[in-house]
Design a protein around this motif. Sequence first.
Motif, PDB file in Angstrom:
ATOM      1  N   LYS A   1       0.827  -1.213   0.000  1.00 27.22           N
ATOM      2  CA  LYS A   1       0.000   0.000   0.000  1.00 27.22           C
ATOM      3  C   LYS A   1       0.863   1.265   0.000  1.00 27.22           C
ATOM      4  O   LYS A   1       0.570   2.233  -0.714  1.00 27.22           O
ATOM      5  CB  LYS A   1      -0.915  -0.010   1.224  1.00 27.22           C
ATOM      6  N   ALA A   2       1.940   1.253   0.794  1.00 25.18           N
ATOM      7  CA  ALA A   2       2.741   2.465   0.991  1.00 25.18           C
ATOM      8  C   ALA A   2       3.730   2.733  -0.129  1.00 25.18           C
ATOM      9  O   ALA A   2       4.265   3.841  -0.234  1.00 25.18           O
ATOM     10  CB  ALA A   2       3.496   2.367   2.320  1.00 25.18           C
ATOM     11  N   ASP A   3       3.995   1.754  -0.983  1.00 22.96           N
ATOM     12  CA  ASP A   3       4.961   1.932  -2.062  1.00 22.96           C
ATOM     13  C   ASP A   3       4.300   2.737  -3.186  1.00 22.96           C
ATOM     14  O   ASP A   3       3.695   2.177  -4.103  1.00 22.96           O
ATOM     15  CB  ASP A   3       5.439   0.571  -2.568  1.00 22.96           C
ATOM     16  N   VAL A   4       4.424   4.047  -3.096  1.00 22.73           N
ATOM     17  CA  VAL A   4       3.752   4.954  -4.032  1.00 22.73           C
ATOM     18  C   VAL A   4       4.757   5.623  -4.964  1.00 22.73           C
ATOM     19  O   VAL A   4       4.518   6.705  -5.495  1.00 22.73           O
ATOM     20  CB  VAL A   4       2.968   6.035  -3.253  1.00 22.73           C
ATOM     21  N   PHE A   5       5.891   4.963  -5.177  1.00 18.94           N
ATOM     22  CA  PHE A   5       6.977   5.558  -5.947  1.00 18.94           C
ATOM     23  C   PHE A   5       6.906   5.086  -7.391  1.00 18.94           C
ATOM     24  O   PHE A   5       7.210   3.941  -7.702  1.00 18.94           O
ATOM     25  CB  PHE A   5       8.318   5.179  -5.322  1.00 18.94           C
ATOM     26  N   GLY A   6       6.450   5.976  -8.254  1.00 20.22           N
ATOM     27  CA  GLY A   6       6.301   5.612  -9.651  1.00 20.22           C
ATOM     28  C   GLY A   6       6.574   6.799 -10.545  1.00 20.22           C
ATOM     29  O   GLY A   6       7.515   7.567 -10.319  1.00 20.22           O
ATOM     30  N   ALA A   7       5.754   6.972 -11.567  1.00 19.42           N
ATOM     31  CA  ALA A   7       5.954   8.048 -12.533  1.00 19.42           C
ATOM     32  C   ALA A   7       4.875   9.116 -12.344  1.00 19.42           C
ATOM     33  O   ALA A   7       4.595   9.523 -11.222  1.00 19.42           O
ATOM     34  CB  ALA A   7       5.932   7.461 -13.942  1.00 19.42           C
ATOM     35  N   MET A   8       4.246   9.545 -13.410  1.00 14.39           N
ATOM     36  CA  MET A   8       3.240  10.603 -13.333  1.00 14.39           C
ATOM     37  C   MET A   8       2.090  10.199 -12.417  1.00 14.39           C
ATOM     38  O   MET A   8       1.568   9.097 -12.510  1.00 14.39           O
ATOM     39  CB  MET A   8       2.713  10.918 -14.739  1.00 14.39           C
ATOM     40  N   GLY A   9       1.730  11.086 -11.521  1.00  9.93           N
ATOM     41  CA  GLY A   9       0.643  10.823 -10.593  1.00  9.93           C
ATOM     42  C   GLY A   9       1.070  10.147  -9.308  1.00  9.93           C
ATOM     43  O   GLY A   9       0.254   9.949  -8.413  1.00  9.93           O
ATOM     44  N   SER A  10       2.349   9.789  -9.195  1.00 12.23           N
ATOM     45  CA  SER A  10       2.833   9.110  -8.001  1.00 12.23           C
ATOM     46  C   SER A  10       3.367  10.129  -6.996  1.00 12.23           C
ATOM     47  O   SER A  10       3.393  11.342  -7.242  1.00 12.23           O
ATOM     48  CB  SER A  10       3.945   8.120  -8.376  1.00 12.23           C
ATOM     49  N   TRP A  11       3.868   9.630  -5.877  1.00  9.58           N
ATOM     50  CA  TRP A  11       4.482  10.486  -4.864  1.00  9.58           C
ATOM     51  C   TRP A  11       5.719  11.200  -5.428  1.00  9.58           C
ATOM     52  O   TRP A  11       6.122  12.244  -4.928  1.00  9.58           O
ATOM     53  CB  TRP A  11       4.851   9.647  -3.644  1.00  9.58           C
ATOM     54  N   ASN A  12       6.309  10.654  -6.481  1.00 14.13           N
ATOM     55  CA  ASN A  12       7.463  11.291  -7.109  1.00 14.13           C
ATOM     56  C   ASN A  12       7.085  12.498  -7.964  1.00 14.13           C
ATOM     57  O   ASN A  12       7.973  13.207  -8.434  1.00 14.13           O
ATOM     58  CB  ASN A  12       8.193  10.290  -8.019  1.00 14.13           C
ATOM     59  N   ASP A  13       5.802  12.713  -8.171  1.00 14.09           N
ATOM     60  CA  ASP A  13       5.344  13.735  -9.116  1.00 14.09           C
ATOM     61  C   ASP A  13       4.966  15.030  -8.387  1.00 14.09           C
ATOM     62  O   ASP A  13       5.836  15.780  -7.951  1.00 14.09           O
ATOM     63  CB  ASP A  13       4.177  13.162  -9.930  1.00 14.09           C
ATOM     64  N   THR A  14       3.687  15.315  -8.227  1.00 10.80           N
ATOM     65  CA  THR A  14       3.236  16.588  -7.659  1.00 10.80           C
ATOM     66  C   THR A  14       3.785  16.861  -6.257  1.00 10.80           C
ATOM     67  O   THR A  14       4.187  18.000  -5.971  1.00 10.80           O
ATOM     68  CB  THR A  14       1.691  16.648  -7.646  1.00 10.80           C
ATOM     69  N   PRO A  15       3.822  15.875  -5.341  1.00 14.11           N
ATOM     70  CA  PRO A  15       4.383  16.182  -4.017  1.00 14.11           C
ATOM     71  C   PRO A  15       5.819  16.694  -4.070  1.00 14.11           C
ATOM     72  O   PRO A  15       6.204  17.553  -3.261  1.00 14.11           O
ATOM     73  CB  PRO A  15       4.287  14.839  -3.287  1.00 14.11           C
ATOM     74  N   ALA A  16       6.624  16.178  -5.009  1.00 16.77           N
ATOM     75  CA  ALA A  16       7.995  16.672  -5.139  1.00 16.77           C
ATOM     76  C   ALA A  16       7.985  18.151  -5.540  1.00 16.77           C
ATOM     77  O   ALA A  16       8.773  18.963  -5.028  1.00 16.77           O
ATOM     78  CB  ALA A  16       8.749  15.847  -6.172  1.00 16.77           C
TER      79      ALA A  16
END
Length: 255
Positions: free
Chosen positions: A205-220
């Motif tokens: 559930k917590a592994d939200v590290f991906g591309a567009m739309g992931s935690w790596n995107d807008t939160p960064a």
Amino acid sequence: MNGETCLMAKLAAAARTAIRGGSFSCELPAYVEELSFRFLPKRRLFRRMERTAASPAEWFALCRGDGLRDVLLLIRTRKDRRELLGFANTTPVSIAALYRDGSVRYWTGRWDFDAESGKWRVVYSEHPWQNAPKGSPSFEDNTEAFRGSLVEIERLADELGAGDFAQVFREARAILDGAAAERCPDGALRALPAKNLALYLAASKADVFGAMGSWNDTPAYLAGEMGREEEYGRVSDELLRQCRLAVMYALNQWD
């Protein structure tokens, strides 16, 4: 959790279950069109024997015939470039195969997208492991550290205005604390002890590290706008590390 880790976890769980007296069962996820296996060649006198397997069950049977005594799921925990994790063939995950003669080999995967079917074709390849560690390593229960990383990143997500991600982290923490997941895994993963299954599901559930739309995107981007890039990077790296430690404990530390 990304597909590369998920498929390896299912295969490792199926193999460990069968080695310990259960039946082998590893259904392919819907996004995989084909999974095949390429073994290291065997030498018989003056011949070189190439071996392949066209299914997980055939792979396991050939490994058992070679004297397989155990398998371990291994994921590198040092910092990776998180922004690349949304692409195929970037997750450092493998299966170590331990044999009765003391030898160790390991398996890695290559994923290729088939545009016609809209699914993936995966090839696992066997490699020799020279100077492998002796015996079976022990994996530590990281529940408390994992929970702490979830609390910290949930707080950051709320402060960044990324409420959807904060909710995901809250749900992961609830699973870790014993709440039932909305979707339990199929097949051999259900054989995991309750504590191990909770760790696996929370990490998934917590592994939200991906591309567009992931935690790596807008939160960064939001963290950069607020001058909190360093904090964002630190807590993100730590959560990724704790997720991987949780998956390895869940899959490897049970009899």
